[in-house]
Design a protein around this motif. Structure first.
Motif, PDB file in Angstrom:
ATOM      1  N   SER A   1       4.957  -0.955   4.284  1.00 16.26           N
ATOM      2  CA  SER A   1       4.451  -0.517   2.727  1.00 16.26           C
ATOM      3  C   SER A   1       5.435   0.263   2.344  1.00 16.26           C
ATOM      4  CB  SER A   1       2.937   0.141   2.916  1.00 16.26           C
ATOM      5  OG  SER A   1       2.805   0.580   1.572  1.00 16.26           O
ATOM      6  N   ASN A   2       5.789   0.089   0.831  1.00 15.57           N
ATOM      7  CA  ASN A   2       6.630   0.958   0.069  1.00 15.57           C
ATOM      8  C   ASN A   2       5.933   1.979  -0.613  1.00 15.57           C
ATOM      9  OD1 ASN A   2       5.871  -0.452  -1.966  1.00 15.57           O
ATOM     10  ND2 ASN A   2       7.750  -1.778  -2.324  1.00 15.57           N
ATOM     11  N   ARG A   3       4.778   2.228  -0.355  1.00 15.89           N
ATOM     12  CA  ARG A   3       4.148   3.298  -1.209  1.00 15.89           C
ATOM     13  C   ARG A   3       4.083   4.623  -0.341  1.00 15.89           C
ATOM     14  NH1 ARG A   3       2.370  -1.722  -1.616  1.00 15.89           N
ATOM     15  NH2 ARG A   3       1.216  -2.554  -3.310  1.00 15.89           N
TER      16      ARG A   3
ATOM     17  N   TYR B   1       0.384  -3.219   1.797  1.00 19.89           N
ATOM     18  CA  TYR B   1       1.762  -3.618   2.670  1.00 19.89           C
ATOM     19  C   TYR B   1       2.465  -4.723   2.173  1.00 19.89           C
ATOM     20  CZ  TYR B   1      -0.041  -0.482   5.809  1.00 19.89           C
ATOM     21  OH  TYR B   1      -0.521   0.859   6.385  1.00 19.89           O
ATOM     22  N   ASP B   2       3.617  -4.579   1.876  1.00 23.01           N
ATOM     23  CA  ASP B   2       4.664  -5.707   1.317  1.00 23.01           C
ATOM     24  C   ASP B   2       5.079  -6.615   2.021  1.00 23.01           C
ATOM     25  OD1 ASP B   2       5.033  -2.547   0.095  1.00 23.01           O
ATOM     26  OD2 ASP B   2       4.273  -4.031  -1.293  1.00 23.01           O
ATOM     27  N   TYR B   3       5.360  -6.200   3.414  1.00 25.21           N
ATOM     28  CA  TYR B   3       6.016  -7.268   4.472  1.00 25.21           C
ATOM     29  C   TYR B   3       5.331  -7.188   5.524  1.00 25.21           C
ATOM     30  CZ  TYR B   3       9.967  -6.137   1.212  1.00 25.21           C
ATOM     31  OH  TYR B   3      10.780  -6.151   0.072  1.00 25.21           O
TER      32      TYR B   3
ATOM     33  N   TYR C   1      -3.512  -5.387   1.441  1.00 25.63           N
ATOM     34  CA  TYR C   1      -2.774  -5.628   0.108  1.00 25.63           C
ATOM     35  C   TYR C   1      -1.891  -4.250  -0.304  1.00 25.63           C
ATOM     36  CZ  TYR C   1      -7.150  -2.847  -1.468  1.00 25.63           C
ATOM     37  OH  TYR C   1      -8.184  -1.993  -1.493  1.00 25.63           O
TER      38      TYR C   1
END
Length: 128
Positions: free
Chosen positions: A99-101, A115-117, A113
């Motif tokens: 995650s880029n958060r 997480y991006d990858y 939701y």
């Protein structure tokens, strides 16, 4: 882009241990928070553990506290999920995710939701 590859799953008896690995490539993981999720047959994917790459801070789902440990190897861009005292209810496909958060408290990064990858998953089966 980040590519994630899990490994280390298998078939074990109840009470045994496994260590899952998640090898990352493509970008430095200091830009991400790394999580583990699992999905049992017929069930929704659920959060297991998360680690902030830069600080090593961790957060766990309640049912696995004291049995599972998430860690990271910054030199090798790999994170791990050490699973001890495995139970049949731990049987699932385990996924690594990034995650880029970075500005969100990791205790709030418990939904898929966030997480991006994602990796492709590794099967863990615990027999009774």
């Amino acid at each position: 882009q980040v590519q994630l590859v899990e490994s280390g799953g298998g078939l074990v008896q109840a009470g045994a241990s496994l260590r899952l690995s998640c090898a990352a490539s493509g970008r430095t993981l200091s830009a991400f928070v790394m999580g583990w999720f699992r999905q049992a047959p017929g069930k929704e994917r659920e959060f297991v553990a998360v680690i902030r790459w830069t600080t090593g801070n961790v957060y766990y789902e309640d049912s696995i506290k004291g049995r599972f440990t998430i860690s990271r190897d910054t030199a090798n861009n790999t994170n791990y999920l050490q699973m001890n005292s495995l139970k049949p209810e731990d049987t699932a496909v385990y996924y690594c995710a990034a995650s880029n958060r970075l500005r969100v408290d990791i205790s709030r990064l418990i939904n898929d939701y966030d997480y991006d990858y994602w990796g492709q998953g590794t099967q863990v089966t615990v027999s009774s």
